[in-house]
Design an enzyme around this catalytic site. Sequence first.
Site, PDB file in Angstrom:
ATOM      1  N   THR B 144       0.831  -1.205   0.000  1.00  0.00           N
ATOM      2  CA  THR B 144       0.000   0.000   0.000  1.00  0.00           C
ATOM      3  C   THR B 144       0.863   1.250   0.000  1.00  0.00           C
ATOM      4  O   THR B 144       1.953   1.265   0.580  1.00  0.00           O
ATOM      5  CB  THR B 144      -0.953   0.029   1.220  1.00  0.00           C
ATOM      6  OG1 THR B 144      -1.406   1.371   1.437  1.00  0.00           O
ATOM      7  CG2 THR B 144      -0.257  -0.448   2.483  1.00  0.00           C
ATOM      8  N   SER B 179      -0.985   3.018  10.652  1.00  0.00           N
ATOM      9  CA  SER B 179      -1.875   2.134  11.417  1.00  0.00           C
ATOM     10  C   SER B 179      -1.175   0.793  11.586  1.00  0.00           C
ATOM     11  O   SER B 179      -0.200   0.498  10.885  1.00  0.00           O
ATOM     12  CB  SER B 179      -3.203   1.915  10.694  1.00  0.00           C
ATOM     13  OG  SER B 179      -3.035   1.009   9.611  1.00  0.00           O
ATOM     14  N   TYR B 181      -2.324  -1.946  10.646  1.00  0.00           N
ATOM     15  CA  TYR B 181      -2.457  -2.612   9.352  1.00  0.00           C
ATOM     16  C   TYR B 181      -1.335  -2.172   8.397  1.00  0.00           C
ATOM     17  O   TYR B 181      -0.640  -3.009   7.805  1.00  0.00           O
ATOM     18  CB  TYR B 181      -3.819  -2.299   8.718  1.00  0.00           C
ATOM     19  CG  TYR B 181      -3.767  -2.336   7.211  1.00  0.00           C
ATOM     20  CD1 TYR B 181      -3.616  -3.540   6.539  1.00  0.00           C
ATOM     21  CD2 TYR B 181      -3.814  -1.157   6.461  1.00  0.00           C
ATOM     22  CE1 TYR B 181      -3.518  -3.576   5.159  1.00  0.00           C
ATOM     23  CE2 TYR B 181      -3.719  -1.194   5.087  1.00  0.00           C
ATOM     24  CZ  TYR B 181      -3.570  -2.403   4.434  1.00  0.00           C
ATOM     25  OH  TYR B 181      -3.456  -2.431   3.071  1.00  0.00           O
ATOM     26  N   HIS B 182      -1.171  -0.874   8.249  1.00  0.00           N
ATOM     27  CA  HIS B 182      -0.123  -0.400   7.344  1.00  0.00           C
ATOM     28  C   HIS B 182       1.245  -0.912   7.791  1.00  0.00           C
ATOM     29  O   HIS B 182       2.104  -1.247   6.979  1.00  0.00           O
ATOM     30  CB  HIS B 182      -0.132   1.132   7.276  1.00  0.00           C
ATOM     31  CG  HIS B 182      -1.321   1.702   6.560  1.00  0.00           C
ATOM     32  ND1 HIS B 182      -2.404   2.228   7.224  1.00  0.00           N
ATOM     33  CD2 HIS B 182      -1.603   1.810   5.238  1.00  0.00           C
ATOM     34  CE1 HIS B 182      -3.300   2.645   6.332  1.00  0.00           C
ATOM     35  NE2 HIS B 182      -2.841   2.403   5.122  1.00  0.00           N
ATOM     36  N   LYS B 185       2.054  -4.324   6.513  1.00  0.00           N
ATOM     37  CA  LYS B 185       2.525  -4.326   5.119  1.00  0.00           C
ATOM     38  C   LYS B 185       4.008  -3.925   5.050  1.00  0.00           C
ATOM     39  O   LYS B 185       4.749  -4.411   4.195  1.00  0.00           O
ATOM     40  CB  LYS B 185       1.697  -3.353   4.276  1.00  0.00           C
ATOM     41  CG  LYS B 185       0.231  -3.756   4.105  1.00  0.00           C
ATOM     42  CD  LYS B 185       0.034  -4.810   3.028  1.00  0.00           C
ATOM     43  CE  LYS B 185      -1.421  -4.978   2.658  1.00  0.00           C
ATOM     44  NZ  LYS B 185      -1.643  -6.059   1.681  1.00  0.00           N
ATOM     45  N   ARG B 241     -17.827   6.133   0.522  1.00  0.00           N
ATOM     46  CA  ARG B 241     -18.633   6.702   1.596  1.00  0.00           C
ATOM     47  C   ARG B 241     -19.337   7.977   1.121  1.00  0.00           C
ATOM     48  O   ARG B 241     -20.528   8.166   1.351  1.00  0.00           O
ATOM     49  CB  ARG B 241     -17.755   7.012   2.811  1.00  0.00           C
ATOM     50  CG  ARG B 241     -18.561   7.505   3.999  1.00  0.00           C
ATOM     51  CD  ARG B 241     -17.716   7.706   5.242  1.00  0.00           C
ATOM     52  NE  ARG B 241     -16.936   8.940   5.215  1.00  0.00           N
ATOM     53  CZ  ARG B 241     -15.618   9.004   5.317  1.00  0.00           C
ATOM     54  NH1 ARG B 241     -14.895   7.905   5.435  1.00  0.00           N
ATOM     55  NH2 ARG B 241     -14.991  10.175   5.304  1.00  0.00           N
TER      56      ARG B 241
END
Lengths: 395, 395
Positions: B144, B179, B181-182, B185, B241
Site C-alpha cells: 500500500t 496504522s 495494518y499499514h 505491510k 462513503r
Amino acid sequence: MRILVLGADGYLGWPTALHLSRRGHDVGVVDNFCRRGYDLEMGVDSLVPIAQLQQRVRTWEEVSGLRLETYVGDLTDHVFVQRIITEFGPEAVVHFAEQRSAPYSMIDRAHCVYTQVNNVVGTLNLLYAIAEHDRSIHLVKLGTMGEYGTPNIDIEEGFIEVTHKGRTDLLPYPKQPGSYYHLSKVHDSHNIAFACRIWGLRSTDLNQGVVYGQETDETTMHPDLATRFDYDAVFGTVLNRFCVQAVVGHPLTVYGKGGQTRGMLDIRDTLACVELALLHPAAEGEFRVFNQFTESFSVRQMADMVADAYPGELRIDHVEDPRVEKEEHYYRAAHTKLLDLGLVPHLLEPATIRSLLAVVDHHRHRVDLAAINPTVQWRTTASAVRAPIGGKAPA
Amino acid sequence: MRILVLGADGYLGWPTALHLSRRGHDVGVVDNFCRRGYDLEMGVDSLVPIAQLQQRVRTWEEVSGLRLETYVGDLTDHVFVQRIITEFGPEAVVHFAEQRSAPYSMIDRAHCVYTQVNNVVGTLNLLYAIAEHDRSIHLVKLGTMGEYGTPNIDIEEGFIEVTHKGRTDLLPYPKQPGSYYHLSKVHDSHNIAFACRIWGLRSTDLNQGVVYGQETDETTMHPDLATRFDYDAVFGTVLNRFCVQAVVGHPLTVYGKGGQTRGMLDIRDTLACVELALLHPAAEGEFRVFNQFTESFSVRQMADMVADAYPGELRIDHVEDPRVEKEEHYYRAAHTKLLDLGLVPHLLEPATIRSLLAVVDHHRHRVDLAAINPTVQWRTTASAVRAPIGGKAPA
C-alpha cells in the site's frame, strides 16, 4: 525508580537486573525460560553453569539484602502482561524478552515464524498494556545494530536527514536487516515508533552491538549469580567462540573473508547504557534510538586479537560463510548519544580477552566442540541444528 | 501463464481473477472467507449483493467457458500453503490475502495482533513454500502507498538514493505507516526483500493507492460476478462513503481539515497493473516496488468532486478526525514504472463518479447509515465497532 526487567533470566537481563537492584532501584524480574528451552531443544548448554531463577533471586537477597519481585510468564499472553504492568506499577520497563539469535530464526519456517510472532506480539502486548495502564512508563527496548545492515553510507542513530529534489526531512534510517530475527527487531521498531506517535508513549530503542564478556561486579559476588556464556553456533557470539576454540586447541573459524564488521561492547557497558537510558528518559511521545556499542571490529580483527592475547599457538581457518552477508563492506556507525549521557566505555583490550579465556579455561571440561560447527544455512529453507541422537555431529 | 490468486473472494481479488482468466491465463483462486467474517462480526454488508465463491466460479464457467481451480484454506496454515503451491504449480502468485483495513487493525489489541500475525505469517509461509518448491515463481504482492506515510520529501518507488557525508547508496525508502495494518505491510515488505536476497526469489511489491469503482468488464457480465462495495467506516474507502452519503441525503463527512492527500486509482487500473506486473516479471533475486496509483487527491477535493458530480444539493461537514494523521501536508509520489510498462489510466472523471452514484442508487435500500459513523479511535486502545445489539448507533 521502579523498573521491570523483561527477559531477566537471560544473558544480559540477569546482570542488568542485579546492577539496577544494587544501584538502588526497585527491580522486578520477568521470564518464561524460553532461552533455557532452546538449550534443551538443541542439546547444548551455557559453558558457565547457571542457577535457576528462583535460586538466583534467593541468593541475591542473601548476598545483597535486596529483593527482586519475580514473575514467571510469557509476553505473548496479554493477560499476564496486563497483570505485571498493573501489579508492579513500573516507572520504566527494560525489554530484553525476545528470541535473540539470528541462526535460530533461520533454522526453518517454524523457527522463523516463532521468532517473528514471539517478538512482535510480545512487544505489541506490552505497548497496549502501557498505553492502557500508564502512558508515562518509559519503555527501554533492546534492538540491534543488525537492524541497519551494512549500507554504503554512515549509519546514524535511528534517523537520517535526507535532502531530495530540493526538500529536506528527518526520516527513520532505512533498514536492511540480515536475518528473520533481525527483521523481527525492525518490525518492533516500526511498531514502537507508531505507538509513541499515536498514544504519546515514551520509548528508547537501544540498537545494541554484539556483547562480549561474562563477568560483572554483581555476578561475581556468588557462583549462583553467574550469567550465561554461550559459544554454540546458534546462540554463541563470535568472540566467545574464538575464546573457546583457542582454549581447546581448535583453529579459530572465521566465516568467509572475515571482513564482516560489527559494533561491539563489553557486558558491563550494556548495564551502564541501560541505566543511563533509564535515568534520562525519553520525552512524552518520543521514540528515540541510541546506537549502543563502543567499538567496531571485523571478524578477522577479532580472531587476530584473540590470537595475540592467547599465550599459545593458534591457527585461524576461513570456513564457508553459512550466512548471506557482505564479507567486505564499508562500516561507520554513529554512537555518540550514550557517550553524551556520560558513558565511559570499557574497550576491548588484551586483558579483557585474557579474562574471557580464563573463564573458558575454568570450564573447559564442559566444552562440546560439536556445538560450534555452523549448521544453519541461510540459503536453504531447513537446516538440522544438531546431528540426530546417536549420530555423528555434522562436519 | 499459470497464476494463483490469493484472497480471490475479496473486493479486488475476485475481479482480478476474472480479468486474468478472460485474458487467457490459467487461474487458480484461493480464499478463507475471513473478509465475509469481518462483515458478520460488525453486522455490516457489501452494498452490492455478492454470490458465494463456489457460485461465482460456477457462473463464470457458464458465462465464459473458463475454469477457475478453487482452493479453500488459510495462509497461516503452512500445510495448506505448501499444498496449493505444489498442486497448482503456479508461474506467478498474486497475493491479496491480507486483512486490509486500517480501522479494523486499530479496534483493539486483539485486532491489532490478529492483523499483524495473519498478514506477516501468511506471507512468510508463502515465501517458504515458494523457496522450497520453485524459486522461479514470481510473487506479486499487494502493498500500500500507506507504507510511506506523508514525508516532507517526494516519495519514490520503493528505493531512494541517499547522499550522506560524501557517500551515496540506494536504500529502501524509509517507512512511516499510519496504522497497525499499514505496519503489517511494511513488515511484509522487509521480509520479502530479505527472502529475495537470500533465496533468489523474484517479487513485485505493488504499493497500491486507494481504489475506487465497483464494475469491471467481467463483473458486469452477470449479477453473480459482482464484486463487493464497502461503504462502512471500517472497510469502506472515502469515495465510496461520499457517494453513499450523497445518495441518501446525508452530509459528506470529511475527517478533520480534509487536506489528507492520497494516491487513488480506478478498479480497472488495478487489474491492468497486476497483469502488467505479471507479464513483465521481476528478475531472479529482484525485489522491486511499483507505486500503483494514477492520481492524487485530498479528501476535501474528493468531497468537492462528488458534490459537483451529484445532481442534487449536498452539504460537506468536517468531523473530528478519528485517526492520528497530518491533516495538511506535502504529497508528491512517483508512479512512473507501471506507466512505462504501458498502463493507460482511467482518470477520476465526473462520469466515473456518476456511475458509482448509480450503483449506490440501485442498492440504496440496503444502506445502513449507522455503519458510516467512524467509531474506531486511533488515540484509544479499545473502540466499540458498533452499538450493542438493540442499542443506539454511536452518534
